[in-house]
Design a protein around this motif. Structure first.
Motif: not given
Length: 513
Positions: A221-225, A255-258, A262-270, A291-300
């Protein structure tokens, strides 16, 4: 009454005669000049000023026209008496109202009254056009008092654009983007492929400690406002989250709950689909705000563990027919790889400021494998540990899958056993969910008893393994202690001492060499 109609007919005939006489005597250019002069005189004495917002600006659409239409759809309610048009855009989840043709709506901003009028006129047939134009010309006319002009403009238009953007974001379905083609562009000039985002996860259904969830929601909330805060402090309007923990602890659900919160779009970066830092920057520039930019399993995904490591040698450039080597091709082949420096610039460099109100989320199962430069504040501001299932999280799962409210008297003993064994079992929420899904049709008590048996078996197996590992460690420690200690009752000889001293000196010399 007859005399009245006779006089009215005579007057209309006189007006028609004067109009025909004026058209015959005065040319059209002169009449148009007189009409413009009279319009200027009328506007100069009028207390209002007018602004037209046309639907098209040359050959392109007018962004302000669309924003005003959405803004008036929230302001002009059906109870206002205005004639409204009802629409539902593509990929929208709600209906919107629009102002009909030749109707007016009164609005207020900063204590000043404004009037909007929707004007629709038929378009005159012009010359040939490569782009088909609508048959009607549409525009919105804004009328405000002259004294309120400096107070309303441009603040009122900024307010309309911001409100319209919020309405558009709330009414349309959220999208999930992926870079399936790396950095290649599609027919629309975009490197992202969108699909509707329908993930149902929310913070209410997320299996996590309630206090931690509330702290994360307060930070979001603090970030969005925080537009004014980030502008005042000179910081880029972005935030970084690192979700780490064992597999199956709910990182993707978080991630989906966030996004739903917030009502943001999600960018799944491969990252494996991106071949260079330049393509990575191109993908970042084509992301939108909110928007939310996601990098999953960054160590792999790619090797980003050591900045000092020498990159593996790439393929050698082939010589041309005359024996020379193409240096440009060699440089391009060597540079087609993602480096840690490029990723750091992606999250916290100058290129990360090409946009606003964006959240970067990284997930990993092994945080110790990541470079410390990637974990510092400013890149990953919040480190969220997704732990094993605790008893508060277990109660949320029981409520989700069994509709268990915690007030059943016959389940009190089973619930007490779950509270006693849940921490020792170290079971993930995914494993708990699987057991509850299999037994959800057997009733609350039987499903909870089955879950208790699984948790007990896992806890006992884990305790036995821990005891065996501790015993093996103690035996190994005793063996090391026995090998390192001298034998009792046996003293070394003097000659042996001198020999050992010589060997020690030789060993030290070898080490120094």
């Amino acid at each position: 009454m007859r005399e009245y109609w006779t006089a009215l007919a005579s007057l209309m005939g006189a007006v028609a005669f004067m109009q025909g006489f004026l058209h015959a005597v005065f040319p059209p250019e002169l009449r148009a000049a007189v009409a413009r002069l009279l319009g200027r005189m009328t506007r100069s004495f009028s207390p209002y000023c007018y602004f037209d917002v046309t639907e098209t600006d040359g050959m392109s659409n007018n962004e302000i026209y669309d924003a005003v239409q959405l803004y008036l759809s929230s302001t002009a309610a059906p109870s206002s008496g205005a004639r409204l048009s009802l629409t539902r855009p593509h990929n929208a989840s709600s209906f919107t109202f629009g102002l009909a043709a030749s109707d007016r709506v009164v609005d207020a901003f900063l204590g000043a009254a404004v009037t909007w009028e929707h004007v629709v006129a038929p378009r005159q047939s012009g010359g040939f056009s490569w782009r088909p134009l609508p048959e009607e010309k549409r525009r919105f006319t804004l009328r405000i008092r002259r004294g309120d002009r400096d107070k309303l403009l441009p603040a009122y238009l900024d307010h309309i654009l911001a409100t319209a953007q919020e309405i558009r974001r709330r009414s349309q379905d959220r999208l999930l983007y992926t870079n399936a083609r790396g950095g290649a562009m599609d027919g629309r000039g975009l490197p992202w492929d969108p699909v509707p985002f329908k993930h149902p996860s929310t913070f209410d259904t997320l299996a996590m400690d309630p206090d931690r969830k509330e702290s994360i929601k307060a930070d979001l909330r603090d970030f969005a406002d925080g537009s004014a805060f980030y502008e005042r402090t000179g910081r880029a309007w972005k935030r970084g989250y690192l979700l780490y923990g064992p597999p199956g602890t709910g990182k993707s659900s978080m991630i989906a709950a966030m996004a739903n919160f917030l009502g943001y779009d999600v960018y799944d970066l491969e990252l494996t689909e991106v071949s260079s830092n330049a393509e990575l920057r191109k993908l970042l520039m084509k992301t939108t705000s909110k928007s939310i930019i996601v990098i999953e399993d960054i160590d792999c995904s790619v090797d980003l563990t050591n900045r000092a490591a020498v990159p593996p040698p790439g393929p050698k450039p082939r010589p041309s027919i005359d024996g020379s080597v193409d240096q440009d091709a060699a440089g391009a082949a060597a540079g087609r790889s993602i480096t840690l420096s490029g990723l750091l610039n992606f999250t916290d460099g100058l290129w990360s400021c090409c946009g606003s109100e964006r959240i970067f989320v990284f997930t990993t199962n092994h945080i110790e494998k990541l470079d410390p430069a990637l974990l510092r504040s400013g890149r990953m501001d919040m480190h969220v540990f997704m732990s094993y299932c605790s008893f508060p999280a277990l109660k949320i799962l029981l409520k989700n899958y069994l509709c268990f409210q915690g007030d059943a008297a016959d389940c009190a003993e089973v619930l007490s056993g779950l509270e006693e064994w849940i921490d020792a079992a170290e079971i993930t929420p995914a494993d708990v969910s699987e057991v509850l899904i299999k037994n959800r049709r057997n009733g609350e008590k039987q499903a909870m008893e089955e879950l208790l048996d699984v948790i007990k078996a896992r806890a006992e197996k884990r305790l036995i393994g821990t005891a065996a590992a501790r015993k093996d460690g103690e035996v190994e420690e005793e063996e090391k202690r026995a090998v390192g200690s001298p034998k009792e009752g046996k003293e070394p000889a003097a000659g042996n001492d001198s020999c050992e001293v010589g060997q020690d000196e030789e060993t030290d010399a070898k080490k120094q060499l």
